[in-house]
Design an enzyme around this catalytic site. Structure first.
Site, mmCIF file in Angstrom:
data_model
loop_
_atom_site.group_PDB
_atom_site.id
_atom_site.type_symbol
_atom_site.label_atom_id
_atom_site.label_comp_id
_atom_site.label_asym_id
_atom_site.label_seq_id
_atom_site.Cartn_x
_atom_site.Cartn_y
_atom_site.Cartn_z
ATOM 1 N N LYS A 9 0.847 -1.198 0.000
ATOM 2 C CA LYS A 9 0.000 0.000 0.000
ATOM 3 C C LYS A 9 0.883 1.249 0.000
ATOM 4 O O LYS A 9 0.690 2.152 -0.799
ATOM 5 C CB LYS A 9 -0.876 0.011 1.248
ATOM 6 C CG LYS A 9 -1.570 1.347 1.519
ATOM 7 C CD LYS A 9 -2.450 1.329 2.737
ATOM 8 C CE LYS A 9 -1.725 1.688 4.000
ATOM 9 N NZ LYS A 9 -1.460 3.115 4.213
ATOM 10 N N ASN A 10 1.892 1.257 0.842
ATOM 11 C CA ASN A 10 2.684 2.477 1.024
ATOM 12 C C ASN A 10 3.693 2.704 -0.088
ATOM 13 O O ASN A 10 4.327 3.750 -0.153
ATOM 14 C CB ASN A 10 3.364 2.470 2.391
ATOM 15 C CG ASN A 10 2.337 2.659 3.506
ATOM 16 O OD1 ASN A 10 1.163 2.937 3.217
ATOM 17 N ND2 ASN A 10 2.747 2.484 4.730
ATOM 18 N N CYS A 32 -5.145 11.923 12.421
ATOM 19 C CA CYS A 32 -5.865 10.639 12.392
ATOM 20 C C CYS A 32 -5.695 10.040 13.787
ATOM 21 O O CYS A 32 -5.115 10.650 14.681
ATOM 22 C CB CYS A 32 -5.289 9.732 11.317
ATOM 23 S SG CYS A 32 -3.683 9.081 11.745
ATOM 24 N N ARG A 67 -0.227 14.296 12.705
ATOM 25 C CA ARG A 67 0.226 14.074 11.324
ATOM 26 C C ARG A 67 0.410 15.381 10.544
ATOM 27 O O ARG A 67 -0.166 15.596 9.496
ATOM 28 C CB ARG A 67 -0.748 13.154 10.591
ATOM 29 C CG ARG A 67 -1.158 11.898 11.321
ATOM 30 C CD ARG A 67 -0.034 10.911 11.530
ATOM 31 N NE ARG A 67 0.490 10.330 10.337
ATOM 32 C CZ ARG A 67 -0.028 9.255 9.722
ATOM 33 N NH1 ARG A 67 -1.103 8.702 10.199
ATOM 34 N NH2 ARG A 67 0.525 8.778 8.631
ATOM 35 N N ASP A 98 4.869 0.577 11.913
ATOM 36 C CA ASP A 98 3.687 -0.124 11.382
ATOM 37 C C ASP A 98 3.655 -1.581 11.807
ATOM 38 O O ASP A 98 2.676 -2.274 11.552
ATOM 39 C CB ASP A 98 3.667 -0.056 9.845
ATOM 40 C CG ASP A 98 3.414 1.349 9.361
ATOM 41 O OD1 ASP A 98 3.587 1.608 8.164
ATOM 42 O OD2 ASP A 98 3.070 2.206 10.198
ATOM 43 N N ARG A 102 -8.664 -0.845 4.366
ATOM 44 C CA ARG A 102 -7.894 0.235 3.734
ATOM 45 C C ARG A 102 -6.510 -0.263 3.353
ATOM 46 O O ARG A 102 -5.924 0.176 2.389
ATOM 47 C CB ARG A 102 -7.746 1.408 4.718
ATOM 48 C CG ARG A 102 -8.997 2.213 4.924
ATOM 49 C CD ARG A 102 -8.646 3.481 5.650
ATOM 50 N NE ARG A 102 -7.463 4.099 5.036
ATOM 51 C CZ ARG A 102 -6.728 5.040 5.618
ATOM 52 N NH1 ARG A 102 -7.053 5.460 6.825
ATOM 53 N NH2 ARG A 102 -5.688 5.565 5.030
HETATM 54 C C1 EPZ Z 1 4.123 7.046 6.344
HETATM 55 O O1 EPZ Z 1 3.319 8.032 6.952
HETATM 56 C C2 EPZ Z 1 3.242 5.810 6.187
HETATM 57 N N1 EPZ Z 1 2.116 6.121 5.309
HETATM 58 C C3 EPZ Z 1 2.733 5.363 7.548
HETATM 59 O O2 EPZ Z 1 1.984 4.182 7.362
HETATM 60 C C4 EPZ Z 1 3.939 5.044 8.432
HETATM 61 O O3 EPZ Z 1 3.482 4.672 9.719
HETATM 62 C C5 EPZ Z 1 4.837 6.279 8.524
HETATM 63 O O4 EPZ Z 1 5.222 6.705 7.199
HETATM 64 C C6 EPZ Z 1 6.109 5.993 9.307
HETATM 65 O O5 EPZ Z 1 6.815 4.948 8.707
HETATM 66 C C7 EPZ Z 1 2.325 6.117 3.973
HETATM 67 O O6 EPZ Z 1 3.425 5.862 3.495
HETATM 68 C C8 EPZ Z 1 1.126 6.402 3.120
HETATM 69 P P1 EPZ Z 1 6.073 10.423 8.454
HETATM 70 P P2 EPZ Z 1 3.844 9.573 6.989
HETATM 71 O O7 EPZ Z 1 5.951 11.676 7.677
HETATM 72 O O8 EPZ Z 1 4.708 9.812 5.828
HETATM 73 C C9 EPZ Z 1 6.212 13.778 11.876
HETATM 74 C C10 EPZ Z 1 0.120 2.805 7.583
HETATM 75 O O9 EPZ Z 1 -0.339 2.220 8.531
HETATM 76 N N2 EPZ Z 1 6.056 14.734 10.752
HETATM 77 O O10 EPZ Z 1 7.214 9.510 8.176
HETATM 78 O O11 EPZ Z 1 2.655 10.431 7.183
HETATM 79 C C11 EPZ Z 1 4.990 12.885 12.029
HETATM 80 O O12 EPZ Z 1 4.024 13.518 12.849
HETATM 81 C C12 EPZ Z 1 0.600 4.229 7.712
HETATM 82 O O13 EPZ Z 1 0.262 2.312 6.449
HETATM 83 C C13 EPZ Z 1 5.985 16.101 11.039
HETATM 84 O O14 EPZ Z 1 6.036 16.517 12.192
HETATM 85 O O15 EPZ Z 1 4.719 9.583 8.302
HETATM 86 C C14 EPZ Z 1 5.565 11.644 12.664
HETATM 87 O O16 EPZ Z 1 5.696 11.857 14.047
HETATM 88 C C15 EPZ Z 1 0.297 4.737 9.090
HETATM 89 N N3 EPZ Z 1 5.866 16.974 9.999
HETATM 90 C C16 EPZ Z 1 6.967 11.536 12.052
HETATM 91 O O17 EPZ Z 1 7.265 12.850 11.551
HETATM 92 C C17 EPZ Z 1 5.819 16.554 8.685
HETATM 93 O O18 EPZ Z 1 5.733 17.386 7.772
HETATM 94 C C18 EPZ Z 1 7.070 10.537 10.890
HETATM 95 O O19 EPZ Z 1 5.997 10.794 10.024
HETATM 96 C C19 EPZ Z 1 5.892 15.158 8.423
HETATM 97 C C20 EPZ Z 1 6.021 14.271 9.470
#
Ligand code: EPZ
Length: 421
Positions: free
Chosen positions: A22-23, A117, A122, A308, A400
């Protein structure tokens, strides 16, 4: 709404095939916006989130085709309006991944802020900060990101935290401009590498894929001749290893990519599972143990232990002989499955971002509520091991991100029924 009704304890047997990731699929499907010609994808998983992604692309004016049986998708992106409306974005946060490609293709974009979420706020501030440095005028008002390209410029951006979709969004924009973009503390997840390789195949020059530093020189004439294959879902593969351990059933897991599973394999092996990897790295043969060792782990960006996989690991830890310590360092609220596991009889205390899991417990069936995608998978697995009936409500979270998990489980001998709730 739908629910799963699970009768336990159930042994599983046989082999299960891992679907496309998915990702990996979501960013690559959105990246089709970069191309004027039709782009084809194979091994696309049959998921709600893929459906939502295609709907958003169609809203913008793209033509899409999806053969769900063969898993092939083709997208001809003719953009009529570079907008991703709130009604669709709120269904899937990953829609923020339209921003980079739309700016590259149309020079402007209006994308709803995804909002939080269950697992956390996020925010997407890192995405926007990086694009501003590339020469994009970015304003946020009324819940929308309104972005317009001024003049692109060479830039360097250091991500304050590793961000998977932040790296993907910026990489898509950088891949389409000749100016040089350097990203420090970039994400190295296999899904990021897969997207990068697709962009390199199309003519972008990207150095450092799989490391924390990316140097990107793009091209305004990206072209892709061949179909793009979506990589195997490493989280689904890890979930099946957990399923084997929780139900104490030997399991063969096919069409995975073990090169993406080093940490997951070493953690589950250290708890007691015997896991054989085929020479071509696509097949895992898991033999569970009679007793498991407790574990101390902290979730980290790749190649560390994936957030995850945290809920699935916690469910295994409930069966271990002793006290495990699991720290969730990526998201601020990713322990919703704890209360649900406690309803099954788990003994878990949470302090801040650390859960202390005492085992072994014998789960007893109970009605549960799914809260987020990966947590719901761990509840289903726990239900398989519980004595009696477990009902997991709101399983739309599961649909999903897991391709027909109930059908795959039933084929392995599980007693799982999908009912409307
Ligand atoms: C991706 O989410 C994945 N989703 C998530 O999978 C996964 O858990 C996550 O990466 C971590 O590996 C997809 O790829 C579609 P991040 P993402 O930006 O990119 C903070 C699932 O179950 N952050 O790596 O949204 C954020 O709050 C999903 O498939 C900011 O503060 O996660 C978090 O604490 C759930 N500002 C950390 O960084 C930003 O602009 C990592 O988030 C971006 C992120």
């Amino acid at each position: 709404m739908e629910a799963f009704v699970i009768e336990g304890p159930t042994r599983l047997s046989g082999q299960v095939t891992v679907s496309g990731s998915k990702n990996a699929a979501l960013p690559m499907l959105f990246a089709a916006i970069l191309f004027k010609d039709e782009i084809k994808f194979t091994n696309v998983p049959r998921l709600w989130d893929v459906q939502t992604t295609l709907k958003i692309l169609e809203e913008m004016g793209c033509q899409t085709q999806w053969d769900k049986d063969t898993g092939t998708v083709s997208i001809l992106s003719s953009i009529k309006s570079p907008k991703a409306p709130y009604e669709l974005v709120r269904q899937m946060r990953a829609s923020i991944l339209t921003l980079g490609p739309l700016l590259a293709r149309c020079g402007e974009a209006e994308v709803s802020l995804p909002g939080g979420c269950a697992i956390g706020a996020r925010p997407v501030n890192y995405h926007l900060e990086a694009m501003k440095k590339m020469g994009v005028d970015v304003r946020v008002d009324e819940g929308y990101v309104r972005a317009k390209v001024n003049t692109f410029q060479s830039s360097e951006y250091v991500f304050p935290q590793v961000s998977v979709t932040g790296t993907e969004n910026v990489m898509c924009l950088a891949a389409a401009i000749s100016e040089k973009t350097v990203l420090q503390n970039a994400a190295a997840e296999p899904e990021v590498v897969a997207l990068g390789e697709m962009l390199v195949q199309a003519g972008a020059n990207i150095e450092g894929l799989g490391t924390s530093t990316l140097e990107i020189r793009g091209s305004s004439n990206l072209k892709l001749e061949n179909p793009v294959a979506i990589i195997a879902d490493r989280i689904e593969a890890g979930t099946w290893i957990a399923a084997s351990m929780i139900t104490r059933s030997p399991l063969v897991i096919d069409q995975c990519d073990a090169s993406h599973l080093d940490t997951v394999l070493s953690i589950f092996r250290s708890m007691g599972a015997a896991i054989e990897v085929s020479s071509d790295l696509t097949r895992l043969t898991v033999s569970p143990a009679d007793s498991y060792q407790p574990i101390e782990i902290e979730t980290q960006p790749y190649p560390g232990f994936a957030t995850d996989m945290q809920a699935q690991l916690m469910t295994v830890a409930c069966l271990a002989e002793g006290r495990s310590k699991i720290t969730e360092s990526i998201f601020e609220n990713r322990f919703m499955h704890v209360a649900e596991l406690q309803r099954l009889g788990a003994s878990i205390e949470v302090t801040d971002r650390t859960a202390y899991v005492n085992g072994p417990v014998q789960f007893k069936g109970a009605p549960l509520m799914a809260t987020d995608l990966r947590a719901s998978a761990s509840l289903v697995l726990a239900g398989l091991a519980a004595t009696g009936t477990t009902k997991v409500s709101r399983i739309y979270h599961l649909d999903r991100g897991y391709q027909r998990l109930d059908e795959k489980l039933t084929a392995l001998g599980a007693r799982v029924k999908r009912i409307s709730d």
